[in-house]
Write a protein that holds these residues in place. Structure first.
Motif, PDB file in Angstrom:
ATOM      1  N   SER A 123       0.837  -1.209   0.000  1.00 30.86           N
ATOM      2  CA  SER A 123       0.000   0.000   0.000  1.00 30.86           C
ATOM      3  C   SER A 123       0.868   1.253   0.000  1.00 30.86           C
ATOM      4  O   SER A 123       0.603   2.208  -0.738  1.00 30.86           O
ATOM      5  N   LEU A 124       1.909   1.225   0.825  1.00 26.00           N
ATOM      6  CA  LEU A 124       2.790   2.387   0.918  1.00 26.00           C
ATOM      7  C   LEU A 124       3.460   2.660  -0.429  1.00 26.00           C
ATOM      8  O   LEU A 124       3.531   3.803  -0.895  1.00 26.00           O
ATOM      9  N   ILE A 125       3.937   1.581  -1.062  1.00 27.78           N
ATOM     10  CA  ILE A 125       4.621   1.759  -2.345  1.00 27.78           C
ATOM     11  C   ILE A 125       3.695   2.415  -3.361  1.00 27.78           C
ATOM     12  O   ILE A 125       4.034   3.443  -3.959  1.00 27.78           O
ATOM     13  N   PHE A 126       2.497   1.826  -3.533  1.00 29.21           N
ATOM     14  CA  PHE A 126       1.590   2.352  -4.565  1.00 29.21           C
ATOM     15  C   PHE A 126       1.074   3.732  -4.192  1.00 29.21           C
ATOM     16  O   PHE A 126       0.956   4.605  -5.050  1.00 29.21           O
ATOM     17  N   THR A 135      15.155  -6.100  -1.438  1.00 24.57           N
ATOM     18  CA  THR A 135      14.131  -5.566  -0.561  1.00 24.57           C
ATOM     19  C   THR A 135      13.106  -6.632  -0.207  1.00 24.57           C
ATOM     20  O   THR A 135      12.653  -6.701   0.933  1.00 24.57           O
ATOM     21  N   SER A 136      12.750  -7.490  -1.191  1.00 21.59           N
ATOM     22  CA  SER A 136      11.751  -8.496  -0.834  1.00 21.59           C
ATOM     23  C   SER A 136      12.320  -9.492   0.163  1.00 21.59           C
ATOM     24  O   SER A 136      11.586 -10.019   0.993  1.00 21.59           O
ATOM     25  N   TYR A 145       5.755  -8.227  -6.267  1.00 22.23           N
ATOM     26  CA  TYR A 145       5.420  -7.588  -7.534  1.00 22.23           C
ATOM     27  C   TYR A 145       5.305  -6.083  -7.394  1.00 22.23           C
ATOM     28  O   TYR A 145       5.647  -5.339  -8.313  1.00 22.23           O
ATOM     29  N   ALA A 146       4.872  -5.627  -6.208  1.00 20.84           N
ATOM     30  CA  ALA A 146       4.837  -4.189  -5.963  1.00 20.84           C
ATOM     31  C   ALA A 146       6.244  -3.609  -6.056  1.00 20.84           C
ATOM     32  O   ALA A 146       6.465  -2.531  -6.607  1.00 20.84           O
ATOM     33  N   LEU A 147       7.224  -4.362  -5.560  1.00 17.52           N
ATOM     34  CA  LEU A 147       8.597  -3.877  -5.569  1.00 17.52           C
ATOM     35  C   LEU A 147       9.154  -3.827  -6.986  1.00 17.52           C
ATOM     36  O   LEU A 147       9.928  -2.928  -7.330  1.00 17.52           O
TER      37      LEU A 147
END
Lengths: 218, 51, 243
Positions: free
Chosen positions: A170-173, C129-130, C174-176
């Motif tokens: 959530s923080l990333i997006f 990071t992951s 995947y966010a990373l």
């Protein structure tokens, strides 16, 4: 369910209910940042979206241990659990109440605090939008963490350790939405991903939270 | 001892720390196992003695 | 042929694991010492990376196992959730510290390797990071086990945490990727790649991976035995108190 939300809201607004505490915490975090990184406006406006998101996230975290703790201590949680209301609905209602008392004020306050951090103009609506879309997800995830740790004495620290890694996507997006808007890039893709994340959390987390509550009420 | 060239420090640190970490993990597991086992045997012996 | 579920009986598990343990730990020591010795003393330096290539024999096995230990915990938690076998829950508990140490080794060796190769100890690369986030998940999971008094409640709560954590670990991954392009190279050991690492590095590396896996197996068997004993001790003491 609506009665439950209203009850939680009334409790929060009552003296000592903790409403406004998260907001004050958010303000302090944002005020402290320039002391840490220096007052140059250029540097501040570069990191403003990240700081505002991080501050909102921490403020959200701060009020999480109240979600179930008070009801647990005075026994009303067990009463609620034995009522006709499914625990999943209870968890969902608690998440909504948490968002209304913490998330919503943060969304409103964030643009004002953005001024203090010299947030670039085009980023304001996107910052507000990303917080409005993202904080319900934070509340839903946080309610799950609160349900896990409700039976534990001094569970607040454990709650942070469990919940903060879950907040990473959530923080990333969220921060990326505001940052991209500030840099005049298209902020829509991260916002859409954030919305998907929040919807998924709101849909799935009440079930996980109810499962944890059932174990803790055994 | 092979010639590690100018990266000797890095390679040796990586090996040293990793082996120490694994050894510590094994040591802690063994210590915990011994302690639990001894206490269990004590309790079982105590229960057997009077009855 | 007897059913696999027989090993869910603690007595049966104790007997079988007791018989297996010396073999598994012996093999683990053999593979680890052999593989690391082979890698450290008998392989050539890479023409670009110099002697730092030797770190691969620790870094890659630890990283592979760091993820697979979490998977094993997930499977064990699911078995506990569905079939209520206590041994399964205890195995998940026993595995977590092992996974945390493997993750720490992968992170540390990666940092030491990254320093001369990329010119930085730490880079906010998606892979690195992951792994850091995975490490935090391990810490949270272990802390959850420690915090809950009632063992059955602890098993249930950590199971829920493990399930939710797994979903979020994948999302974070995947966010990373979306967040930052990395310095880390792609997979160097995939089965379908045309170009993998050269044979001289490959054989000792496989030996080390086997060594890490066997070490994990031995430690989990051993630590699960400890947990079963601790559970029995707890039950006996509780009986005495009520008697």
């Amino acid at each position: 369910m609506i009665a439950l939300i209203l009850r939680d809201l009334r409790l929060a607004f009552r003296a000592g209910g903790g409403f406004g505490l998260a907001l004050a915490f958010f303000l302090i975090v944002v005020v402290l940042v320039p002391f840490g990184v220096g007052p140059e406006t250029g540097r501040l406006s570069g990191i403003a979206p990240g700081i505002l998101w991080l501050g909102a996230l921490l403020a959200c975290l701060l009020s999480l241990d109240r979600v179930f703790q008070l009801d647990w201590e005075d026994g009303s949680l067990e009463l609620l659990a034995t009522s006709a209301l499914p625990l999943e609905t209870l968890a969902f209602a608690k998440a909504i109440a948490h968002w209304l008392t913490t998330g919503l004020p943060l969304v409103v306050a964030a643009p004002l605090l953005g001024v203090m951090l010299n947030l670039p103009g085009p980023a304001y609506p996107w910052l507000a939008a990303s917080l409005a879309v993202g904080t319900p997800g934070l509340s839903a995830i946080g309610t799950f963490g609160a349900a896990l740790t409700v039976g534990i004495k001094r569970g607040g620290l454990l709650l942070s350790l469990l919940v903060l890694p879950l907040y990473v996507p959530s923080l990333i997006f969220g921060a990326m939405t505001a940052t991209r808007a500030a840099e005049a890039l298209d902020p829509l893709p991260p916002l859409a991903l954030l919305a998907g994340l929040s919807l998924a959390a709101a849909a799935a987390m009440p079930f996980a939270a109810a499962g944890a509550l059932r174990v803790n009420l055994r | 001892m092979p010639d590690l060239g100018r990266y000797a420090t890095e390679v040796l640190t990586a090996y040293g720390v990793s082996i120490v970490a694994l050894a510590a993990l094994v040591w802690l597991s063994v210590r915990q196992a011994r302690r639990v086992r001894r206490r269990l045997e004590d309790v079982e012996a105590r229960r057997r003695a009077p009855g | 042929m007897s059913s696999l579920w027989e090993y869910a009986n603690p007595r049966k598990f104790m007997a079988t694991s007791g018989a297996l343990l010396p073999w598994v730990s012996g093999l683990a020591v053999l593979c680890l010492v052999g593989g690391l010795f082979w890698g450290f003393f008998l392989t050539p330096d890479d023409f670009r990376q110099g002697s730092t290539v030797k770190i691969i024999y620790l870094h890659v096995p630890a990283a592979i196992m760091a993820i697979n230990v979490w998977l094993m915990m997930l499977v064990a938690s699911l078995i506990w959730l569905i079939r209520r076998h206590h041994v399964s829950a205890l195995a998940a508990k026993a595995a977590a510290p092992v996974g945390a140490v493997f993750t720490a080794i992968a992170l540390f060796t990666g940092a030491v390797w990254g320093q001369p190769m990329w010119g930085t100890w730490w880079e906010w690369d998606p892979r690195l990071t992951s792994f850091l986030i995975l490490f935090l998940f391990y810490l949270g999971y272990i802390a959850m086990w420690e915090a809950v008094e009632n063992p059955d409640a602890a098993a249930d709560l950590t199971t829920v945490l493990c399930l939710v954590g797994s979903v979020f670990a994948v999302i974070s991954r995947y966010a990373l990727l979306f967040w930052n392009q990395g310095l880390h190279q792609g997979a160097s050991l995939s089965m379908d790649a045309e170009q993998n690492v050269a044979d001289v590095f490959w054989y000792p590396l496989v030996t080390c991976i086997a060594g890490f896996f066997l070490l994990f197996l031995a430690l989990v068997l051993y630590r699960t035995r400890t947990e079963i004993r601790a559970r029995r001790l707890r039950a006996l003491l509780a009986q005495e108190r009520t008697a």
